[in-house]
Design a protein around this motif. Structure first.
Motif, PDB file in Angstrom:
ATOM      1  N   UNK A   1       0.841  -1.177  -0.074  1.00 47.59           N
ATOM      2  CA  UNK A   1      -0.016   0.107  -0.062  1.00 47.59           C
ATOM      3  C   UNK A   1       0.760   1.239   0.195  1.00 47.59           C
ATOM      4  N   UNK A   2       0.572   2.137  -0.939  1.00 43.86           N
ATOM      5  CA  UNK A   2       1.163   3.606  -0.808  1.00 43.86           C
ATOM      6  C   UNK A   2       0.403   4.640  -0.767  1.00 43.86           C
ATOM      7  N   UNK A   3       0.641   5.578   0.120  1.00 50.72           N
ATOM      8  CA  UNK A   3      -0.238   6.666   0.589  1.00 50.72           C
ATOM      9  C   UNK A   3       0.647   7.765   0.872  1.00 50.72           C
ATOM     10  N   UNK A   4       0.076   8.964   0.708  1.00 49.80           N
ATOM     11  CA  UNK A   4      -0.973   9.427  -0.196  1.00 49.80           C
ATOM     12  C   UNK A   4      -0.207  10.068  -1.589  1.00 49.80           C
ATOM     13  N   UNK A   5      -0.781   9.319  -2.603  1.00 49.63           N
ATOM     14  CA  UNK A   5       0.073   9.653  -4.071  1.00 49.63           C
ATOM     15  C   UNK A   5      -1.091  10.650  -4.855  1.00 49.63           C
ATOM     16  N   UNK A   6      -2.226  10.964  -4.309  1.00 49.02           N
ATOM     17  CA  UNK A   6      -3.339  11.407  -5.043  1.00 49.02           C
ATOM     18  C   UNK A   6      -4.082  12.588  -4.700  1.00 49.02           C
ATOM     19  N   UNK A   7      -4.145  13.144  -3.401  1.00 49.10           N
ATOM     20  CA  UNK A   7      -5.016  13.780  -2.924  1.00 49.10           C
ATOM     21  C   UNK A   7      -4.402  14.874  -2.162  1.00 49.10           C
ATOM     22  N   UNK A   8      -3.585  14.478  -1.117  1.00 50.45           N
ATOM     23  CA  UNK A   8      -3.054  15.696  -0.329  1.00 50.45           C
ATOM     24  C   UNK A   8      -1.786  16.034  -0.779  1.00 50.45           C
ATOM     25  N   UNK A   9      -1.547  17.133  -1.080  1.00 45.67           N
ATOM     26  CA  UNK A   9      -0.384  17.786  -1.818  1.00 45.67           C
ATOM     27  C   UNK A   9       0.830  17.989  -0.931  1.00 45.67           C
ATOM     28  N   UNK A  10       0.700  18.468   0.312  1.00 44.34           N
ATOM     29  CA  UNK A  10       1.882  18.641   1.135  1.00 44.34           C
ATOM     30  C   UNK A  10       1.188  18.685   2.578  1.00 44.34           C
ATOM     31  N   UNK A  11       0.928  17.558   2.992  1.00 41.79           N
ATOM     32  CA  UNK A  11       0.217  17.131   4.373  1.00 41.79           C
ATOM     33  C   UNK A  11       0.924  17.657   5.432  1.00 41.79           C
ATOM     34  N   UNK A  12       0.349  18.146   6.511  1.00 41.23           N
ATOM     35  CA  UNK A  12       1.170  18.486   7.654  1.00 41.23           C
ATOM     36  C   UNK A  12       1.084  17.222   8.751  1.00 41.23           C
ATOM     37  N   UNK A  13       1.340  17.307   9.830  1.00 38.00           N
ATOM     38  CA  UNK A  13       1.638  16.217  10.589  1.00 38.00           C
ATOM     39  C   UNK A  13       0.338  15.719  11.063  1.00 38.00           C
ATOM     40  N   UNK A  14      -0.615  16.463  11.211  1.00 35.24           N
ATOM     41  CA  UNK A  14      -1.817  15.666  11.732  1.00 35.24           C
ATOM     42  C   UNK A  14      -2.453  15.009  10.450  1.00 35.24           C
ATOM     43  N   UNK A  15      -2.167  15.816   9.118  1.00 37.62           N
ATOM     44  CA  UNK A  15      -2.952  14.853   8.065  1.00 37.62           C
ATOM     45  C   UNK A  15      -2.073  13.711   7.623  1.00 37.62           C
ATOM     46  N   UNK A  16      -0.801  13.679   7.894  1.00 39.16           N
ATOM     47  CA  UNK A  16      -0.095  12.372   7.729  1.00 39.16           C
ATOM     48  C   UNK A  16      -0.621  11.495   8.661  1.00 39.16           C
ATOM     49  N   UNK A  17      -0.897  11.955   9.873  1.00 43.19           N
ATOM     50  CA  UNK A  17      -1.469  10.999  10.817  1.00 43.19           C
ATOM     51  C   UNK A  17      -2.567  10.181  10.280  1.00 43.19           C
ATOM     52  N   UNK A  18      -3.478  11.010   9.752  1.00 44.46           N
ATOM     53  CA  UNK A  18      -4.893  10.339   9.230  1.00 44.46           C
ATOM     54  C   UNK A  18      -4.586   9.472   7.985  1.00 44.46           C
ATOM     55  N   UNK A  19      -3.438   9.889   7.117  1.00 42.13           N
ATOM     56  CA  UNK A  19      -3.132   9.021   6.184  1.00 42.13           C
ATOM     57  C   UNK A  19      -2.735   7.739   6.488  1.00 42.13           C
ATOM     58  N   UNK A  20      -1.691   7.673   7.398  1.00 41.33           N
ATOM     59  CA  UNK A  20      -1.494   6.562   8.040  1.00 41.33           C
ATOM     60  C   UNK A  20      -2.519   5.647   8.697  1.00 41.33           C
ATOM     61  N   UNK A  21      -3.534   6.383   9.626  1.00 42.43           N
ATOM     62  CA  UNK A  21      -4.550   5.483   9.895  1.00 42.43           C
ATOM     63  C   UNK A  21      -5.544   4.933   8.920  1.00 42.43           C
ATOM     64  N   UNK A  22      -5.798   5.619   7.896  1.00 48.77           N
ATOM     65  CA  UNK A  22      -6.521   5.382   6.911  1.00 48.77           C
ATOM     66  C   UNK A  22      -6.003   4.120   6.273  1.00 48.77           C
ATOM     67  N   UNK A  23      -4.762   4.066   6.023  1.00 48.59           N
ATOM     68  CA  UNK A  23      -3.976   3.153   5.333  1.00 48.59           C
ATOM     69  C   UNK A  23      -4.125   1.929   6.114  1.00 48.59           C
ATOM     70  N   UNK A  24      -3.729   1.817   7.308  1.00 49.10           N
ATOM     71  CA  UNK A  24      -3.777   0.743   8.458  1.00 49.10           C
ATOM     72  C   UNK A  24      -5.337   0.486   8.561  1.00 49.10           C
TER      73      UNK A  24
END
Length: 307
Positions: A147-170
């Motif tokens: 699984x590779x995230x995020x390559x399509x929606x969040x352009x320059x995610x901050x820390x909180x958004x990256x944590x959501x990306x991680x949670x969603x991927x898990x």
């Protein structure tokens, strides 16, 4: 077979995902503007695979004419006649808001149109996590799904958004049957380096995830070679079960993720499917470049993460 063995394997990741989704059963999917060959074929292929029961929302005349061109009888499908893209996106989202549709699918309209409709407060589809996209890759020289995230929606995610990306991927990984996902958080170095903010964020993300997310193993920062190759990690004296065996790669920003997944597709002949996560329903973002197999596999992912 670990990733240091470069012998190509039979690509069957999506066969297994498809079977898992079929066991769950078809779900209602509202499709916004399936008015061209690519988008309507994606609907038909996913329907015939037993994954979705589609509601077609868009310009009815164009949808019917497109179906005739494809030689497929869509009389069994519910069609809601909505002429414009923004209206079609809003109407499709309403089916999800009412609980009728368990997933959404993008047709022949801009991604921004459907995602804007999903994110509207009145739609009621937002959760406490940010929206993010995840690709599932079947790579001939890698021993399992990646699984590779995020390559399509969040352009320059901050820390909180990256944590959501991680949670969603898990969450996605666990719905694929991976009980304890291993997550590599990528940068260009293996230690936090203040002049490289992504490395510091990767370290902090791994710490937070290991403390707050149940049944997950995270490590970061990792350069790509040390994430994928156990041998490369040993040379750098990195000791983690993630190295050489990750289920998930979290990329620093959209450019690196976009380059990574396209490199794997076009140079390593990887098969790919994708889904948008973080809302109350998954969103299938089809692309004109997607193969029929990729469209069906993306629908299978949506089935597995629905509800």
């Amino acid at each position: 077979m670990k990733s240091d063995n470069l012998e190509a394997k039979k690509q069957q990741v999506f066969d297994e995902i498809l079977e898992r989704a079929k066991q769950k059963g078809a779900i209602k999917v509202a499709v916004a503007q399936p008015t061209d060959k690519n988008s309507l074929e994606g609907v038909i292929d996913s329907y015939q695979a037993g994954l979705i029961d589609p509601i077609l929302v868009g310009d009815k005349e164009k949808i019917i004419n497109c179906a005739k061109t494809l030689g497929f009888d869509i009389s069994a499908f519910e069609i809601v006649d909505v002429p414009t893209d923004k209206e079609a996106a809003t109407a499709a989202v309403e089916f999800a808001t009412k609980g009728i549709a368990k997933a959404l699918m993008k047709g022949n309209l801009h991604t921004n149109d459907i995602m804007s409709a999903v994110l509207k407060k009145e739609a009621g589809l937002r959760t406490d996590r940010s929206i993010s996209h995840a690709f599932v890759m079947d790579i001939p020289t890698y021993h399992k799904a990646l699984i590779i995230a995020d390559s399509a929606i969040n352009i320059a995610p901050n820390f909180d958004v990256k944590f959501s990306i991680l949670q969603n991927s898990v969450i996605l990984a666990k719905n694929l049957g991976i009980k304890t996902p291993k997550v590599a958080i990528l940068s260009a170095v293996e230690m936090p380096y203040e002049k490289m903010p992504s490395s510091v964020e990767a370290f902090d993300l791994a710490k937070k995830a290991n403390e707050e997310i149940k049944d997950v193993i995270c490590y970061g920062p990792l350069a790509f070679d040390n994430a994928i190759s156990e041998e490369a990690a040993k040379i750098k004296k990195i000791n983690s079960p993630v190295c050489g065996d990750p289920d998930i790669l979290i990329v620093p920003q959209i450019e690196s993720g976009n380059i990574l997944f396209k490199s794997l597709v076009y140079l390593a002949h990887a098969k790919v499917a994708g889904v948008v996560l973080g809302a109350k329903v998954p969103v299938i973002l089809t692309s004109r470049a997607d193969s029929p197999e990729a469209r069906v596999s993306s629908s299978a992912l949506a089935v597995l993460v629905s509800e």
